[in-house]
Design a protein around this motif. Structure first.
Motif, PDB file in Angstrom:
ATOM      1  N   ALA A 135     -11.491   3.318   1.666  1.00 47.48           N
ATOM      2  CA  ALA A 135     -11.351   3.591   0.235  1.00 47.48           C
ATOM      3  C   ALA A 135     -10.899   5.024   0.026  1.00 47.48           C
ATOM      4  N   VAL A 136     -10.128   5.229  -1.035  1.00 47.18           N
ATOM      5  CA  VAL A 136      -9.602   6.552  -1.366  1.00 47.18           C
ATOM      6  C   VAL A 136      -9.777   6.792  -2.864  1.00 47.18           C
ATOM      7  N   LYS A 137     -10.050   8.050  -3.199  1.00 47.10           N
ATOM      8  CA  LYS A 137     -10.226   8.438  -4.597  1.00 47.10           C
ATOM      9  C   LYS A 137      -9.502   9.749  -4.841  1.00 47.10           C
ATOM     10  N   ASN A 138      -8.818   9.826  -5.990  1.00 52.97           N
ATOM     11  CA  ASN A 138      -8.173  11.059  -6.416  1.00 52.97           C
ATOM     12  C   ASN A 138      -8.251  11.097  -7.934  1.00 52.97           C
ATOM     13  N   SER A 139      -9.109  11.949  -8.466  1.00 50.88           N
ATOM     14  CA  SER A 139      -9.309  11.980  -9.914  1.00 50.88           C
ATOM     15  C   SER A 139      -8.066  12.419 -10.685  1.00 50.88           C
ATOM     16  N   ASN A 140      -7.093  13.006 -10.006  1.00 53.45           N
ATOM     17  CA  ASN A 140      -5.821  13.369 -10.641  1.00 53.45           C
ATOM     18  C   ASN A 140      -4.832  12.211 -10.639  1.00 53.45           C
ATOM     19  N   GLY A 141      -5.174  11.137  -9.962  1.00 55.57           N
ATOM     20  CA  GLY A 141      -4.301   9.970  -9.866  1.00 55.57           C
ATOM     21  C   GLY A 141      -3.725   9.827  -8.474  1.00 55.57           C
ATOM     22  N   ILE A 142      -3.675   8.606  -8.005  1.00 51.13           N
ATOM     23  CA  ILE A 142      -3.131   8.293  -6.682  1.00 51.13           C
ATOM     24  C   ILE A 142      -1.640   8.010  -6.823  1.00 51.13           C
ATOM     25  N   ASP A 143      -0.850   8.556  -5.915  1.00 56.26           N
ATOM     26  CA  ASP A 143       0.582   8.262  -5.867  1.00 56.26           C
ATOM     27  C   ASP A 143       0.717   6.860  -5.265  1.00 56.26           C
ATOM     28  N   ILE A 144       0.876   5.866  -6.125  1.00 56.12           N
ATOM     29  CA  ILE A 144       0.860   4.466  -5.701  1.00 56.12           C
ATOM     30  C   ILE A 144       2.036   4.130  -4.786  1.00 56.12           C
ATOM     31  N   ALA A 145       3.218   4.643  -5.070  1.00 56.28           N
ATOM     32  CA  ALA A 145       4.372   4.379  -4.198  1.00 56.28           C
ATOM     33  C   ALA A 145       4.102   4.912  -2.792  1.00 56.28           C
ATOM     34  N   LYS A 146       3.546   6.107  -2.705  1.00 59.79           N
ATOM     35  CA  LYS A 146       3.221   6.705  -1.408  1.00 59.79           C
ATOM     36  C   LYS A 146       2.119   5.896  -0.705  1.00 59.79           C
ATOM     37  N   LEU A 147       1.123   5.449  -1.463  1.00 63.47           N
ATOM     38  CA  LEU A 147       0.047   4.645  -0.881  1.00 63.47           C
ATOM     39  C   LEU A 147       0.563   3.302  -0.380  1.00 63.47           C
ATOM     40  N   MET A 148       1.457   2.673  -1.141  1.00 66.28           N
ATOM     41  CA  MET A 148       2.018   1.396  -0.714  1.00 66.28           C
ATOM     42  C   MET A 148       2.816   1.541   0.573  1.00 66.28           C
ATOM     43  N   LYS A 149       3.587   2.618   0.667  1.00 61.23           N
ATOM     44  CA  LYS A 149       4.360   2.878   1.888  1.00 61.23           C
ATOM     45  C   LYS A 149       3.413   3.102   3.066  1.00 61.23           C
ATOM     46  N   HIS A 150       2.392   3.928   2.858  1.00 54.59           N
ATOM     47  CA  HIS A 150       1.413   4.193   3.917  1.00 54.59           C
ATOM     48  C   HIS A 150       0.716   2.905   4.351  1.00 54.59           C
ATOM     49  N   SER A 151       0.297   2.107   3.371  1.00 53.88           N
ATOM     50  CA  SER A 151      -0.420   0.878   3.659  1.00 53.88           C
ATOM     51  C   SER A 151       0.443  -0.106   4.450  1.00 53.88           C
ATOM     52  N   ALA A 152       1.705  -0.212   4.097  1.00 56.69           N
ATOM     53  CA  ALA A 152       2.616  -1.116   4.814  1.00 56.69           C
ATOM     54  C   ALA A 152       2.844  -0.649   6.249  1.00 56.69           C
ATOM     55  N   GLU A 153       2.969   0.652   6.427  1.00 55.79           N
ATOM     56  CA  GLU A 153       3.229   1.204   7.765  1.00 55.79           C
ATOM     57  C   GLU A 153       1.984   1.219   8.647  1.00 55.79           C
ATOM     58  N   ASN A 154       0.803   1.287   8.036  1.00 55.65           N
ATOM     59  CA  ASN A 154      -0.440   1.450   8.797  1.00 55.65           C
ATOM     60  C   ASN A 154      -1.398   0.273   8.667  1.00 55.65           C
ATOM     61  N   ARG A 155      -0.932  -0.784   8.029  1.00 56.93           N
ATOM     62  CA  ARG A 155      -1.745  -1.987   7.835  1.00 56.93           C
ATOM     63  C   ARG A 155      -3.069  -1.699   7.142  1.00 56.93           C
TER      64      ARG A 155
ATOM     65  N   ILE B 138      -5.070   1.229   3.974  1.00 51.61           N
ATOM     66  CA  ILE B 138      -5.058   2.546   3.349  1.00 51.61           C
ATOM     67  C   ILE B 138      -5.778   3.609   4.173  1.00 51.61           C
ATOM     68  N   LYS B 139      -6.463   3.204   5.213  1.00 54.51           N
ATOM     69  CA  LYS B 139      -7.163   4.175   6.067  1.00 54.51           C
ATOM     70  C   LYS B 139      -6.172   5.237   6.558  1.00 54.51           C
ATOM     71  N   GLY B 140      -6.582   6.490   6.441  1.00 54.19           N
ATOM     72  CA  GLY B 140      -5.728   7.597   6.879  1.00 54.19           C
ATOM     73  C   GLY B 140      -4.794   8.127   5.804  1.00 54.19           C
ATOM     74  N   PHE B 141      -4.809   7.534   4.609  1.00 51.52           N
ATOM     75  CA  PHE B 141      -3.948   8.006   3.527  1.00 51.52           C
ATOM     76  C   PHE B 141      -4.400   9.401   3.102  1.00 51.52           C
ATOM     77  N   ASP B 142      -3.449  10.328   3.004  1.00 48.60           N
ATOM     78  CA  ASP B 142      -3.798  11.719   2.710  1.00 48.60           C
ATOM     79  C   ASP B 142      -3.650  12.105   1.239  1.00 48.60           C
ATOM     80  N   GLY B 143      -3.496  11.124   0.368  1.00 49.41           N
ATOM     81  CA  GLY B 143      -3.307  11.408  -1.056  1.00 49.41           C
ATOM     82  C   GLY B 143      -4.583  11.370  -1.874  1.00 49.41           C
ATOM     83  N   GLY B 144      -5.718  11.527  -1.213  1.00 50.57           N
ATOM     84  CA  GLY B 144      -6.995  11.517  -1.923  1.00 50.57           C
ATOM     85  C   GLY B 144      -8.129  11.699  -0.947  1.00 50.57           C
ATOM     86  N   ASP B 145      -9.328  11.681  -1.466  1.00 49.44           N
ATOM     87  CA  ASP B 145     -10.519  11.844  -0.641  1.00 49.44           C
ATOM     88  C   ASP B 145     -11.007  10.490  -0.155  1.00 49.44           C
ATOM     89  N   VAL B 146     -11.428  10.449   1.098  1.00 42.70           N
ATOM     90  CA  VAL B 146     -12.048   9.248   1.644  1.00 42.70           C
ATOM     91  C   VAL B 146     -13.437   9.130   1.017  1.00 42.70           C
TER      92      VAL B 146
END
Length: 145
Positions: free
Chosen positions: A30-50, A52-60
């Motif tokens: 799970a990831v949280k970013n009170s300023n908003g998550i960059d969804i396009a970046k998260l979708m790309k990360h999720s597709a490449e890494n199967r 959201i684990k390891g996504f750097d656009g928010g706090d684990v």
């Protein structure tokens, strides 16, 4: 697979409409970013890494904590029964959109109603997905069955 068909589409559409998605979870974390998550970046990360684990656009964060985070709209979009009598009182969302079948137990419904939360039930929020699934099932079956 991106972080869930329903969740990823909901996040993408909310973002395109000018909304802000502040937390997301999937089976990998799970990831949280009170300023908003960059969804396009998260979708790309999720597709490449199967996932959201390891996504750097928010706090684990602890995935179970997302249900009780401060937010306007909560969209359970993966598992049934996640909102129950044990956690309903801690839910702070003003609106709950049930984007999955039966995410809220009857006891939790009562607790949330007393708190003034407005719930869009699964029968309305995800009926299109159910109909499409039925059509997919029907077209894969021999005529007359």
């Amino acid at each position: 697979m991106v972080f869930g068909n329903i969740g990823s589409w909901a996040a993408q559409l909310i973002t395109e409409a000018g909304g802000k998605v502040v937390s997301i979870r999937d089976i990998t974390g799970a990831v949280k970013n009170s300023n908003g998550i960059d969804i396009a970046k998260l979708m790309k990360h999720s597709a490449e890494n199967r996932g959201i684990k390891g996504f750097d656009g928010g706090d684990v964060v602890d995935p179970t904590s997302l249900l009780t985070e401060e937010c306007d709209v909560l969209i359970p979009a993966a598992l049934g029964g996640v909102i129950n009598k044990d956690n309903a009182d801690a839910i702070k969302a003003k609106y709950i959109i049930e984007a999955v079948n039966h995410p809220t137990d009857p006891e939790a419904d009562e607790i949330l109603a007393k708190k003034g939360a407005l719930i869009l039930p699964d029968i309305m929020a995800n009926s299109g997905g159910v109909m499409v699934s039925c059509f997919e099932w029907a077209t894969g079956r021999p005529r007359g069955t």
